[in-house]
Design a protein around this motif. Sequence first.
Motif, short mmCIF file in Angstrom:
data_model
loop_
_atom_site.label_atom_id
_atom_site.label_comp_id
_atom_site.label_asym_id
_atom_site.label_seq_id
_atom_site.Cartn_x
_atom_site.Cartn_y
_atom_site.Cartn_z
N PRO A 101 2.56 -5.96 6.62
CA PRO A 101 1.27 -6.57 7.01
C PRO A 101 0.69 -5.92 8.28
CG PRO A 101 2.85 -8.28 6.48
CD PRO A 101 3.61 -6.98 6.52
N ARG A 102 1.55 -5.53 9.20
CA ARG A 102 1.07 -4.87 10.42
C ARG A 102 0.48 -3.51 10.10
NH1 ARG A 102 0.66 -4.61 15.68
NH2 ARG A 102 1.35 -2.79 16.85
N LEU A 103 1.15 -2.75 9.23
CA LEU A 103 0.63 -1.44 8.84
C LEU A 103 -0.71 -1.56 8.12
CD1 LEU A 103 3.80 0.53 7.72
CD2 LEU A 103 2.31 1.04 9.66
N ARG A 104 -0.85 -2.60 7.30
CA ARG A 104 -2.12 -2.80 6.61
C ARG A 104 -3.23 -3.13 7.61
NH1 ARG A 104 -0.20 -6.79 2.88
NH2 ARG A 104 1.30 -5.68 1.66
N ALA A 105 -2.90 -3.95 8.59
CA ALA A 105 -3.89 -4.37 9.58
C ALA A 105 -4.20 -3.27 10.59
CB ALA A 105 -3.40 -5.62 10.31
N MET A 153 0.85 -1.17 0.00
CA MET A 153 0.00 0.00 0.00
C MET A 153 0.90 1.23 0.00
SD MET A 153 -3.01 1.14 2.70
CE MET A 153 -3.70 -0.47 2.80
N SER A 154 0.65 2.15 -0.89
CA SER A 154 1.48 3.34 -1.00
C SER A 154 1.10 4.36 0.07
CB SER A 154 1.32 3.98 -2.38
OG SER A 154 0.05 4.60 -2.48
N LYS A 155 2.00 5.30 0.33
CA LYS A 155 1.70 6.35 1.31
C LYS A 155 0.51 7.19 0.85
CE LYS A 155 6.18 6.71 3.47
NZ LYS A 155 7.28 7.56 3.88
N ARG A 156 0.38 7.35 -0.45
CA ARG A 156 -0.77 8.10 -0.98
C ARG A 156 -2.08 7.38 -0.64
NH1 ARG A 156 -1.97 9.39 -7.32
NH2 ARG A 156 -3.92 10.46 -6.96
N ASP A 157 -2.08 6.04 -0.82
CA ASP A 157 -3.26 5.24 -0.49
C ASP A 157 -3.56 5.32 1.01
OD1 ASP A 157 -3.48 4.45 -3.14
OD2 ASP A 157 -2.41 2.55 -2.80
N ILE A 158 -2.51 5.24 1.81
CA ILE A 158 -2.67 5.31 3.26
C ILE A 158 -3.24 6.67 3.65
CG2 ILE A 158 -1.43 5.36 5.47
CD1 ILE A 158 0.54 3.31 4.14
N ARG A 159 -2.68 7.74 3.09
CA ARG A 159 -3.15 9.09 3.38
C ARG A 159 -4.64 9.24 3.02
NH1 ARG A 159 0.37 11.60 0.67
NH2 ARG A 159 1.82 11.95 2.38
N HIS A 160 -5.00 8.71 1.85
CA HIS A 160 -6.39 8.78 1.39
C HIS A 160 -7.30 8.03 2.37
CE1 HIS A 160 -9.83 8.93 -1.30
NE2 HIS A 160 -9.97 7.61 -1.11
N GLU A 161 -6.92 6.83 2.75
CA GLU A 161 -7.74 6.03 3.66
C GLU A 161 -7.85 6.70 5.02
OE1 GLU A 161 -10.21 3.26 5.26
OE2 GLU A 161 -9.71 3.56 3.16
N LEU A 162 -6.76 7.24 5.53
CA LEU A 162 -6.80 7.92 6.84
C LEU A 162 -7.71 9.15 6.79
CD1 LEU A 162 -3.07 7.66 7.92
CD2 LEU A 162 -5.01 6.40 8.88
N LYS A 163 -7.63 9.91 5.72
CA LYS A 163 -8.49 11.09 5.60
C LYS A 163 -9.96 10.68 5.51
CE LYS A 163 -5.21 14.43 3.80
NZ LYS A 163 -4.92 15.40 2.77
#
Length: 111
Positions: free
Chosen positions: A87-91, A1-11
């Motif tokens: 995997p931990r960051l995804r979970a 998962m890219s940082k962009r994807d993570i940022r989008h999901e967190l927002k």
Amino acid sequence: MSKRDIRHELKHQRAELVGRRARMRQELSHAGGTLEDLALAQEQDEVLDRSASAADEGIRQIDDALARLRADTYGSCASCGKEIEEPRLRAVPLTTLCAKCAGLPAGKRRK
């Protein structure tokens, strides 16, 4: 998962929590009726207040994760400094600790 994807999901998660908190606070402002109604409303207010507090904490954690993304420290363990396992960051995308520092048993850790 890219940082962009993570940022989008967190927002996205943050927006949901902000909306939920606003709805809870609106519910807290409605009271009236008989003494029994007021007692029931007070009990509901306490439940809603605890839920709003949990939403506030979730928003704070998301804001912290977004700040780590901006500072390019997202994914680094706050305790040992090593990279947190993918995997931990995804979970658990809000985690600040690698599996070892979080005290997870060796069988629960993924490399």
